[in-house]
Design a protein around this motif. Structure first.
Motif: not given
Length: 200
Positions: A28-34, A41-50, A52-60
Motif C-alpha cells: 500500500i501507499i499511504f498519503v497523509p492529508g494536506n 502525484e508522487k503516489a500515483a507515479e509509484l502506483f503506475k510503476k507497480g 503497490a496494489d492500493w493507495i490510502l489517502p487520509s484526511g478530513k
C-alpha cells in the motif's frame, strides 16, 4: 570548537527529520492529508510503476481550521469544490491515472496521528495485511509522520518517499527563517507529542 559542535547538531537534526528511503514493492501507499497535490502525484507515479496494489489517502481537514482550507498549489488543475482532504487527494490520484477502485477511503482524520490511527482502522476493516508500505509525505514532515505510522503498524516495513511541496528541503532549510522554523518545529513536536504518548 563551538562551531563544530553546532554544525554536528544541525547535521544530526537534518538526518533525523528528513527521513528518506528508496521505495520497494509494497502492499500500500499511504498519503497523509494536506492541501498540496505533490504527495498524491508522487503516489500515483509509484502506483503506475507497480510499486503497490492500493493507495490510502487520509484526511478530513485541519483541526485548526475546522474546514478544508483549499488547494495550496495547482488549483487550476485541481479545481473542484472539495469538502475534505481525502476528496482532494482522491481527485489528484484519479487525474494522475489511478483507478478509483484502487483508492481506499479515510476522511475523518484532522491531524497526523489520526491519519495513522484511522488508516489502520481502514486497512483492518478491508482485511489487508500490510507487510510493506510506502509513505508519501512532505519532506520535513517525514520523520514525525513515519513515527506515527510505525506506532500503528509496528510489524510493517516502511519506505518513506518525501516530496518537496512548499520549497523547504534538506538542502536549503537552514538558509531562511521559514525553513529553520519548520524543522525546529518538527523537532519540538516530536519531543512533546511522543513523550506524552509514551507516558500513557
Amino acid at each position: 570548537m563551538m562551531n563544530d559542535v553546532y554544525e554536528k547538531f544541525l547535521k544530526s537534526s537534518e538526518e533525523f527529520i528528513f527521513a528518506e528511503n528508496k521505495p520497494e514493492k509494497s502492499d500500500i501507499i499511504f498519503v497523509p492529508g494536506n492541501g498540496y497535490p505533490q504527495m498524491a502525484e508522487k503516489a500515483a507515479e509509484l502506483f503506475k510503476k507497480g510499486m503497490a496494489d492500493w493507495i490510502l489517502p487520509s484526511g478530513k481537514y485541519s483541526v485548526v481550521n475546522g474546514k478544508f482550507s483549499g488547494v495550496l498549489e495547482k488549483s487550476n488543475v485541481y479545481n473542484k469544490e472539495y469538502g475534505t482532504e481525502w476528496e482532494f487527494l482522491r481527485d489528484v490520484l484519479i487525474k494522475n491515472g489511478v483507478p478509483d477502485q484502487k483508492i481506499l477511503k479515510e476522511d475523518q482524520a484532522t491531524f497526523t496521528y489520526e491519519n495513522a490511527i484511522y488508516s489502520r482502522q481502514v486497512t483492518d476493516h478491508a482485511e489487508l495485511e500490510i507487510e510493506r508500505a510506502i509513505l508519501c509525505c512532505k519532506s520535513y514532515h517525514a520523520r514525525r509522520c513515519l513515527m506515527y505510522y510505525q506506532l500503528l503498524y509496528p510489524e510493517t516495513e516502511f519506505y518513506v518517499v518525501p516530496v518537496n511541496a512548499d520549497g523547504i528541503t534538506r538542502e536549503n532549510w537552514r538558509k531562511n527563517e521559514e525553513g529553520i522554523d519548520a524543522v525546529t518545529g518538527e523537532l519540538s513536536r516530536i519531543v512533546k507529542q511522543f513523550s506524552l504518548m509514551l507516558e500513557r
